[in-house]
Design a protein around this motif. Structure first.
Motif, PDB file in Angstrom:
ATOM      1  N   SER A  37      -2.602  -0.290 -29.716  1.00  0.00           N
ATOM      2  CA  SER A  37      -1.560  -1.076 -29.910  1.00  0.00           C
ATOM      3  C   SER A  37      -1.447  -2.368 -29.434  1.00  0.00           C
ATOM      4  CB  SER A  37      -0.120  -0.315 -29.126  1.00  0.00           C
ATOM      5  OG  SER A  37      -0.358  -0.484 -27.910  1.00  0.00           O
ATOM      6  N   HIS A  38      -2.757  -2.670 -28.939  1.00  0.00           N
ATOM      7  CA  HIS A  38      -3.005  -4.160 -28.256  1.00  0.00           C
ATOM      8  C   HIS A  38      -3.078  -5.069 -29.472  1.00  0.00           C
ATOM      9  CE1 HIS A  38      -4.300  -7.440 -25.821  1.00  0.00           C
ATOM     10  NE2 HIS A  38      -4.149  -6.714 -24.930  1.00  0.00           N
ATOM     11  N   PRO A  39      -2.426  -6.057 -29.471  1.00  0.00           N
ATOM     12  CA  PRO A  39      -2.664  -7.177 -30.633  1.00  0.00           C
ATOM     13  C   PRO A  39      -4.080  -7.863 -30.729  1.00  0.00           C
ATOM     14  CG  PRO A  39      -1.234  -8.331 -28.833  1.00  0.00           C
ATOM     15  CD  PRO A  39      -1.535  -6.785 -28.379  1.00  0.00           C
ATOM     16  N   TYR A  41      -8.312  -7.475 -29.815  1.00  0.00           N
ATOM     17  CA  TYR A  41      -9.230  -6.633 -29.274  1.00  0.00           C
ATOM     18  C   TYR A  41     -10.058  -7.362 -28.360  1.00  0.00           C
ATOM     19  CZ  TYR A  41      -9.008  -3.775 -33.680  1.00  0.00           C
ATOM     20  OH  TYR A  41      -8.444  -3.019 -34.733  1.00  0.00           O
ATOM     21  N   GLY A  42     -10.234  -8.582 -28.401  1.00  0.00           N
ATOM     22  CA  GLY A  42     -10.816  -9.548 -27.500  1.00  0.00           C
ATOM     23  C   GLY A  42     -10.330  -9.881 -26.137  1.00  0.00           C
ATOM     24  N   GLU A  43      -9.018 -10.043 -26.300  1.00  0.00           N
ATOM     25  CA  GLU A  43      -8.078 -10.485 -25.184  1.00  0.00           C
ATOM     26  C   GLU A  43      -7.897  -9.128 -24.317  1.00  0.00           C
ATOM     27  OE1 GLU A  43      -4.537 -12.392 -26.207  1.00  0.00           O
ATOM     28  OE2 GLU A  43      -5.761 -13.986 -27.020  1.00  0.00           O
ATOM     29  N   GLU A  44      -8.049  -8.161 -25.085  1.00  0.00           N
ATOM     30  CA  GLU A  44      -7.820  -6.610 -24.371  1.00  0.00           C
ATOM     31  C   GLU A  44      -8.980  -6.431 -23.598  1.00  0.00           C
ATOM     32  OE1 GLU A  44      -7.312  -1.894 -25.389  1.00  0.00           O
ATOM     33  OE2 GLU A  44      -8.163  -3.126 -26.934  1.00  0.00           O
ATOM     34  N   ALA A  45     -10.140  -6.691 -24.217  1.00  0.00           N
ATOM     35  CA  ALA A  45     -11.418  -6.449 -23.421  1.00  0.00           C
ATOM     36  C   ALA A  45     -11.493  -7.362 -22.136  1.00  0.00           C
ATOM     37  CB  ALA A  45     -12.521  -6.892 -24.187  1.00  0.00           C
ATOM     38  N   ALA A  46     -11.192  -8.489 -22.260  1.00  0.00           N
ATOM     39  CA  ALA A  46     -11.030  -9.648 -21.359  1.00  0.00           C
ATOM     40  C   ALA A  46     -10.195  -9.012 -20.135  1.00  0.00           C
ATOM     41  CB  ALA A  46     -10.837 -11.018 -21.771  1.00  0.00           C
ATOM     42  N   GLU A  47      -9.109  -8.654 -20.384  1.00  0.00           N
ATOM     43  CA  GLU A  47      -8.019  -8.014 -19.419  1.00  0.00           C
ATOM     44  C   GLU A  47      -8.644  -6.769 -18.662  1.00  0.00           C
ATOM     45  OE1 GLU A  47      -4.369  -7.551 -21.629  1.00  0.00           O
ATOM     46  OE2 GLU A  47      -4.198  -9.521 -22.222  1.00  0.00           O
ATOM     47  N   ALA A  48      -9.063  -5.944 -19.604  1.00  0.00           N
ATOM     48  CA  ALA A  48      -9.563  -4.747 -18.979  1.00  0.00           C
ATOM     49  C   ALA A  48     -10.825  -4.835 -18.090  1.00  0.00           C
ATOM     50  CB  ALA A  48      -9.900  -3.779 -20.366  1.00  0.00           C
ATOM     51  N   MET A  49     -11.710  -5.715 -18.329  1.00  0.00           N
ATOM     52  CA  MET A  49     -12.742  -5.944 -17.682  1.00  0.00           C
ATOM     53  C   MET A  49     -12.649  -7.157 -16.458  1.00  0.00           C
ATOM     54  SD  MET A  49     -15.858  -6.143 -20.475  1.00  0.00           S
ATOM     55  CE  MET A  49     -15.581  -7.720 -21.162  1.00  0.00           C
ATOM     56  N   GLY A  50     -11.302  -7.592 -16.356  1.00  0.00           N
ATOM     57  CA  GLY A  50     -11.166  -8.642 -15.515  1.00  0.00           C
ATOM     58  C   GLY A  50     -11.936  -9.740 -15.567  1.00  0.00           C
TER      59      GLY A  50
END
Length: 167
Positions: A37-39, A41-50
């Motif tokens: 549901s994250h809008p 993919y790339g921003e989700e990856a950055a957030e998840a990895m810190g």
């Protein structure tokens, strides 16, 4: 005789990580739980990895004068299609049909890696990558990133480096 590919498959290797291992390149794999549901993919990856979004790069497939070309740009920005076309000596560029991009690269949207593609496509890496010791790109599936030196990425993909990203 040892079977290296089997070992890599057991550890969850993708064509991208297999290619990196075969090339003897230093890299780190980062896995995270992908949220459908994250809008972004790339921003989700950055957030998840810190990791700062300017160090996480997305792989976009475009059609330049009838030929598919890969643009690798920071997730915090967008791809300048006119600059991408110019970087490969073309005139016009548009985003490629997602189904064609998936068939050609062998990866699914949101998990397309610039490495280990089914058919190697001409690749352009945004010049901002050179300002980082390492960058992250998709390792070939959603929820899996690979961190490596931008010079290694450029070498392994035969990438041209050009200002193709827009902030």
């Amino acid at each position: 005789m040892a079977k290296k590919p089997k070992k890599q498959q057991q550890s969850g290797g993708t064509p991208a990580t297999v290619a990196l291992t075969a090339a003897g390149v230093d890299f780190t794999v980062h896995a995270y739980d992908h949220d459908p549901s994250h809008p972004s993919y790339g921003e989700e990856a950055a957030e998840a990895m810190g990791v700062s979004p300017d160090r996480v790069f997305k792989t976009l497939v475009a059609d330049v004068d009838g030929a598919l070309v890969v643009g690798v740009v920071p997730v915090a920005g967008s791809l300048d299609l006119k600059a991408l076309a110019a970087a490969v000596g073309g005139k016009r560029a548009a985003m490629a049909d997602p189904a064609l991009a998936e068939r050609t690269t062998g990866y699914v949207r949101g998990g397309i890696s610039p490495l280990g593609q089914r058919k190697r496509l001409p690749t352009v890496l945004d010049d901002s990558a050179q300002g980082h010791t390492t960058i992250c790109v998709s390792a070939g599936r959603r929820g899996l990133e690979v961190e490596l030196a931008p010079t290694d990425l450029a070498k392994l993909t035969n990438a041209v480096t050009a200002p193709i990203g827009r902030g």
